[in-house]
Each structure stands twice: as C-alpha cells, then as structure tokens.
Design a protein around this motif. Structure first.
Motif, PDB file in Angstrom:
ATOM      1  N   ALA A  26       0.823  -1.168  -0.060  1.00  0.00           N
ATOM      2  CA  ALA A  26       0.240   0.153   0.289  1.00  0.00           C
ATOM      3  C   ALA A  26       0.827   1.167  -0.024  1.00  0.00           C
ATOM      4  CB  ALA A  26      -0.937   0.128   1.373  1.00  0.00           C
ATOM      5  N   ALA A  27       0.447   2.064  -0.696  1.00  0.00           N
ATOM      6  CA  ALA A  27       1.239   3.435  -0.828  1.00  0.00           C
ATOM      7  C   ALA A  27       0.788   4.367   0.261  1.00  0.00           C
ATOM      8  CB  ALA A  27       1.021   4.139  -2.302  1.00  0.00           C
ATOM      9  N   GLY A  28      -0.548   4.243   0.651  1.00  0.00           N
ATOM     10  CA  GLY A  28      -1.059   5.105   1.474  1.00  0.00           C
ATOM     11  C   GLY A  28      -1.338   4.732   2.800  1.00  0.00           C
ATOM     12  N   TYR A  29      -1.103   5.823   3.723  1.00  0.00           N
ATOM     13  CA  TYR A  29      -1.283   5.659   5.042  1.00  0.00           C
ATOM     14  C   TYR A  29      -2.881   5.879   5.528  1.00  0.00           C
ATOM     15  CZ  TYR A  29       3.917   5.169   5.915  1.00  0.00           C
ATOM     16  OH  TYR A  29       4.987   4.667   5.587  1.00  0.00           O
ATOM     17  N   ASP A  30      -3.431   4.742   6.269  1.00  0.00           N
ATOM     18  CA  ASP A  30      -4.838   5.134   6.582  1.00  0.00           C
ATOM     19  C   ASP A  30      -4.863   6.155   7.692  1.00  0.00           C
ATOM     20  OD1 ASP A  30      -5.830   3.645   4.531  1.00  0.00           O
ATOM     21  OD2 ASP A  30      -6.089   1.750   5.808  1.00  0.00           O
ATOM     22  N   PHE A  31      -5.690   7.377   7.532  1.00  0.00           N
ATOM     23  CA  PHE A  31      -6.050   8.067   8.605  1.00  0.00           C
ATOM     24  C   PHE A  31      -7.232   7.973   9.141  1.00  0.00           C
ATOM     25  CE2 PHE A  31      -2.761  10.494   6.685  1.00  0.00           C
ATOM     26  CZ  PHE A  31      -2.103  11.590   7.837  1.00  0.00           C
ATOM     27  N   GLU A  32      -7.522   7.900  10.516  1.00  0.00           N
ATOM     28  CA  GLU A  32      -8.576   7.579  11.292  1.00  0.00           C
ATOM     29  C   GLU A  32      -9.364   8.855  11.783  1.00  0.00           C
ATOM     30  OE1 GLU A  32      -7.600   5.021  14.253  1.00  0.00           O
ATOM     31  OE2 GLU A  32      -7.318   3.153  12.981  1.00  0.00           O
ATOM     32  N   SER A  33     -10.646   8.871  12.131  1.00  0.00           N
ATOM     33  CA  SER A  33     -11.154  10.218  12.792  1.00  0.00           C
ATOM     34  C   SER A  33     -10.644  10.160  14.157  1.00  0.00           C
ATOM     35  CB  SER A  33     -12.654  10.043  12.618  1.00  0.00           C
ATOM     36  OG  SER A  33     -13.531  11.150  13.236  1.00  0.00           O
ATOM     37  N   ALA A  34     -10.653  11.227  14.551  1.00  0.00           N
ATOM     38  CA  ALA A  34     -10.208  11.514  15.959  1.00  0.00           C
ATOM     39  C   ALA A  34     -11.414  11.325  16.956  1.00  0.00           C
ATOM     40  CB  ALA A  34      -9.280  12.694  16.302  1.00  0.00           C
ATOM     41  N   THR A  35     -12.487  11.880  16.436  1.00  0.00           N
ATOM     42  CA  THR A  35     -13.417  12.008  17.243  1.00  0.00           C
ATOM     43  C   THR A  35     -14.846  11.393  16.495  1.00  0.00           C
ATOM     44  OG1 THR A  35     -14.498  14.038  16.312  1.00  0.00           O
ATOM     45  CG2 THR A  35     -12.821  14.150  18.252  1.00  0.00           C
ATOM     46  N   ASP A  36     -15.870  10.897  17.335  1.00  0.00           N
ATOM     47  CA  ASP A  36     -17.140  10.896  16.545  1.00  0.00           C
ATOM     48  C   ASP A  36     -17.588  12.157  15.740  1.00  0.00           C
ATOM     49  OD1 ASP A  36     -17.094   8.246  17.978  1.00  0.00           O
ATOM     50  OD2 ASP A  36     -18.998   8.709  19.321  1.00  0.00           O
ATOM     51  N   PHE A  37     -18.019  11.868  14.448  1.00  0.00           N
ATOM     52  CA  PHE A  37     -18.381  13.115  13.707  1.00  0.00           C
ATOM     53  C   PHE A  37     -19.431  12.879  12.710  1.00  0.00           C
ATOM     54  CE2 PHE A  37     -17.545  16.329  10.563  1.00  0.00           C
ATOM     55  CZ  PHE A  37     -16.800  17.188  11.287  1.00  0.00           C
ATOM     56  N   THR A  38     -20.294  13.836  12.588  1.00  0.00           N
ATOM     57  CA  THR A  38     -21.688  13.599  11.475  1.00  0.00           C
ATOM     58  C   THR A  38     -21.205  14.623  10.650  1.00  0.00           C
ATOM     59  OG1 THR A  38     -22.939  12.891  13.368  1.00  0.00           O
ATOM     60  CG2 THR A  38     -23.881  13.609  11.543  1.00  0.00           C
ATOM     61  N   VAL A  39     -21.244  13.803   9.192  1.00  0.00           N
ATOM     62  CA  VAL A  39     -21.103  14.710   8.203  1.00  0.00           C
ATOM     63  C   VAL A  39     -22.553  14.840   7.564  1.00  0.00           C
ATOM     64  CG1 VAL A  39     -19.960  14.958   5.874  1.00  0.00           C
ATOM     65  CG2 VAL A  39     -18.678  13.734   7.914  1.00  0.00           C
ATOM     66  N   PRO A  40     -23.241  15.853   7.540  1.00  0.00           N
ATOM     67  CA  PRO A  40     -24.523  15.939   6.945  1.00  0.00           C
ATOM     68  C   PRO A  40     -24.590  15.594   5.546  1.00  0.00           C
ATOM     69  CG  PRO A  40     -24.091  17.976   8.339  1.00  0.00           C
ATOM     70  CD  PRO A  40     -22.736  17.309   8.192  1.00  0.00           C
ATOM     71  N   SER A  41     -25.557  15.280   4.772  1.00  0.00           N
ATOM     72  CA  SER A  41     -25.869  15.134   3.719  1.00  0.00           C
ATOM     73  C   SER A  41     -26.200  16.390   2.881  1.00  0.00           C
ATOM     74  CB  SER A  41     -27.113  14.120   3.262  1.00  0.00           C
ATOM     75  OG  SER A  41     -27.525  14.464   1.773  1.00  0.00           O
ATOM     76  N   ILE A  42     -25.599  16.676   1.694  1.00  0.00           N
ATOM     77  CA  ILE A  42     -25.525  17.962   1.221  1.00  0.00           C
ATOM     78  C   ILE A  42     -27.291  18.355   0.686  1.00  0.00           C
ATOM     79  CG2 ILE A  42     -23.445  18.113   0.096  1.00  0.00           C
ATOM     80  CD1 ILE A  42     -24.748  17.490  -2.471  1.00  0.00           C
ATOM     81  N   TRP A  43     -27.964  17.301   0.698  1.00  0.00           N
ATOM     82  CA  TRP A  43     -29.614  17.039   0.024  1.00  0.00           C
ATOM     83  C   TRP A  43     -30.670  17.723   1.402  1.00  0.00           C
ATOM     84  CZ3 TRP A  43     -28.417  17.204  -4.657  1.00  0.00           C
ATOM     85  CH2 TRP A  43     -27.651  16.431  -5.113  1.00  0.00           C
ATOM     86  N   LYS A  44     -29.835  18.451   2.128  1.00  0.00           N
ATOM     87  CA  LYS A  44     -30.807  18.707   3.339  1.00  0.00           C
ATOM     88  C   LYS A  44     -31.084  20.379   3.142  1.00  0.00           C
ATOM     89  CE  LYS A  44     -29.917  15.914   7.114  1.00  0.00           C
ATOM     90  NZ  LYS A  44     -29.571  15.802   8.572  1.00  0.00           N
ATOM     91  N   LEU A  45     -31.907  20.641   3.843  1.00  0.00           N
ATOM     92  CA  LEU A  45     -32.254  22.222   3.916  1.00  0.00           C
ATOM     93  C   LEU A  45     -32.888  22.828   2.504  1.00  0.00           C
ATOM     94  CD1 LEU A  45     -29.131  23.339   6.027  1.00  0.00           C
ATOM     95  CD2 LEU A  45     -31.701  22.832   7.032  1.00  0.00           C
ATOM     96  N   ASP A  46     -32.188  23.878   1.963  1.00  0.00           N
ATOM     97  CA  ASP A  46     -32.464  24.632   1.022  1.00  0.00           C
ATOM     98  C   ASP A  46     -31.842  24.393  -0.275  1.00  0.00           C
ATOM     99  OD1 ASP A  46     -34.884  25.943   2.189  1.00  0.00           O
ATOM    100  OD2 ASP A  46     -33.597  27.587   2.558  1.00  0.00           O
ATOM    101  N   PHE A  47     -30.880  23.626  -0.193  1.00  0.00           N
ATOM    102  CA  PHE A  47     -29.932  22.960  -1.348  1.00  0.00           C
ATOM    103  C   PHE A  47     -30.885  22.636  -2.506  1.00  0.00           C
ATOM    104  CE2 PHE A  47     -27.098  20.337  -3.964  1.00  0.00           C
ATOM    105  CZ  PHE A  47     -26.128  21.212  -3.993  1.00  0.00           C
ATOM    106  N   LEU A  48     -31.944  21.893  -2.458  1.00  0.00           N
ATOM    107  CA  LEU A  48     -32.595  21.235  -3.469  1.00  0.00           C
ATOM    108  C   LEU A  48     -33.427  22.746  -4.088  1.00  0.00           C
ATOM    109  CD1 LEU A  48     -33.989  17.848  -2.477  1.00  0.00           C
ATOM    110  CD2 LEU A  48     -32.255  18.587  -4.282  1.00  0.00           C
ATOM    111  N   LYS A  49     -33.679  23.344  -3.284  1.00  0.00           N
ATOM    112  CA  LYS A  49     -34.766  24.614  -3.679  1.00  0.00           C
ATOM    113  C   LYS A  49     -33.988  25.570  -4.536  1.00  0.00           C
ATOM    114  CE  LYS A  49     -37.762  24.808   0.290  1.00  0.00           C
ATOM    115  NZ  LYS A  49     -38.144  25.665   1.537  1.00  0.00           N
ATOM    116  N   VAL A  50     -32.801  25.687  -4.213  1.00  0.00           N
ATOM    117  CA  VAL A  50     -31.772  26.531  -4.942  1.00  0.00           C
ATOM    118  C   VAL A  50     -31.455  25.490  -6.382  1.00  0.00           C
ATOM    119  CG1 VAL A  50     -29.314  27.294  -5.345  1.00  0.00           C
ATOM    120  CG2 VAL A  50     -30.827  27.761  -3.149  1.00  0.00           C
TER     121      VAL A  50
END
Length: 178
Positions: A26-50
C-alpha cells in the motif's frame, strides 16, 4: 527521523492510532477520525430549492443562496495527527476508494496538500483535518477510529530559475494563501 506521524497534544490521551499502511504494498497511510463526527448530507435544507430555481431559471434569494453555500462548505474531520517530513516532501491526502461508493463522502478538491512547514505551526500544532462533503442521501456518522482517508508522502520538484519564496508560514490551515 526523516518522515512520520505524531499525535497532537490535544489528543495525547485519546487512544488514537498513528496512520498505518494496511497491506505490504500500500502506498497510502490510513487516517482515522479522532472523534465521533457527523457529516450531513448536502441534500438537506434549501439546497434542492436552489437547484430547482437554477434549473428553471428562477431567481434565488440571498437567504437561500447563503444556506446552499453553507451546505456545500466542506466539513473538517479532525484526525488528531500531525506529519513531519523533509523540506522537499509533501503529504498528499486522498480519498479512500470505499468512501464515495459506500458512504457518499468525497474530498471536494480531489486531494489535500500538507506542506512540510505545516508541522508544529503556531496556529494549530499542524493537526491534519480531512476535508469531506457528503453527497449521500443520509448523514454519515463517523466513529472515532474509523478510517476516513489516506496520506501518501511524495517528493516534489522545483522549477528552474524560480523566484524563491521568502515568506515563512505564519499559521495553520489555509494560511499560506488568500
């Protein structure tokens, strides 16, 4: 020591793993998340309206546009890791192949660039963050220790007769440019 990884002081007692290669070639070194973290979906809120308004050539009000911009701003997932390397080296951050397919996560600019002078900078000790956007339909909940990206050390070349930069890094993330 030529190149490697350290845990930043903020996470010294958090039980983090240093980045690692999963297989012998493997060329790459795997990085891990340091914390529990939520990445919201872009399809929320007013993105679809725009998107609808743009598609139908309708005016987009400033409030909707600002909300859509916030949604498309990458999230910075902390790794708790800093990297040291030679002056002629760079650490390239790349997506894991499973991120887009299984979770809808992408690095918005394709790669991340960690310069040698980012290590132990005065602004944030050189902590590496993985920039991600979630194009999946649902939020992605990362757990501490979950692999989120990979880093590859590389040498880089300089142009002939380059005007030598004189500036020294004055801070952390995004500080070397406007």
């Amino acid at each position: 020591m030529t190149r490697g990884f350290e845990i930043v002081s903020k996470y010294r007692n958090a039980g983090l793993n240093l980045p690692y290669r999963t297989t012998k070639r493997a060329a790459g070194y795997d990085f891990e998340s340091a914390t529990d973290f939520t990445v919201p979906s872009i399809w929320k809120l007013d993105f679809l309206k725009v998107l609808w308004a743009i598609r139908h050539e309708r005016a987009v009000d400033d409030v909707q546009a600002q909300k859509a911009k916030r949604i498309l701003k990458p999230y910075l997932v902390p790794t708790g890791i800093k990297a040291y390397m030679g002056d002629d080296e760079v650490l390239i951050l790349a997506n894991r192949s499973s991120n887009p397919l299984k979770r809808g996560l992408v690095i918005p600019n394709g790669i991340g660039v960690i310069d040698a002078d980012y290590y132990n900078n005065e602004n944030n000790e050189g902590e590496i963050f993985m920039q991600v956007l979630n194009f999946g339909l649902a939020d992605v909940h990362l757990k501490q220790g979950e692999r989120i990206g990979q880093g590859i050390f590389m040498n880089y070349l300089l142009a002939d007769e380059e005007r030598q930069p004189q500036a020294e890094r004055q801070g952390g993330f995004g500080s070397s440019g406007k």
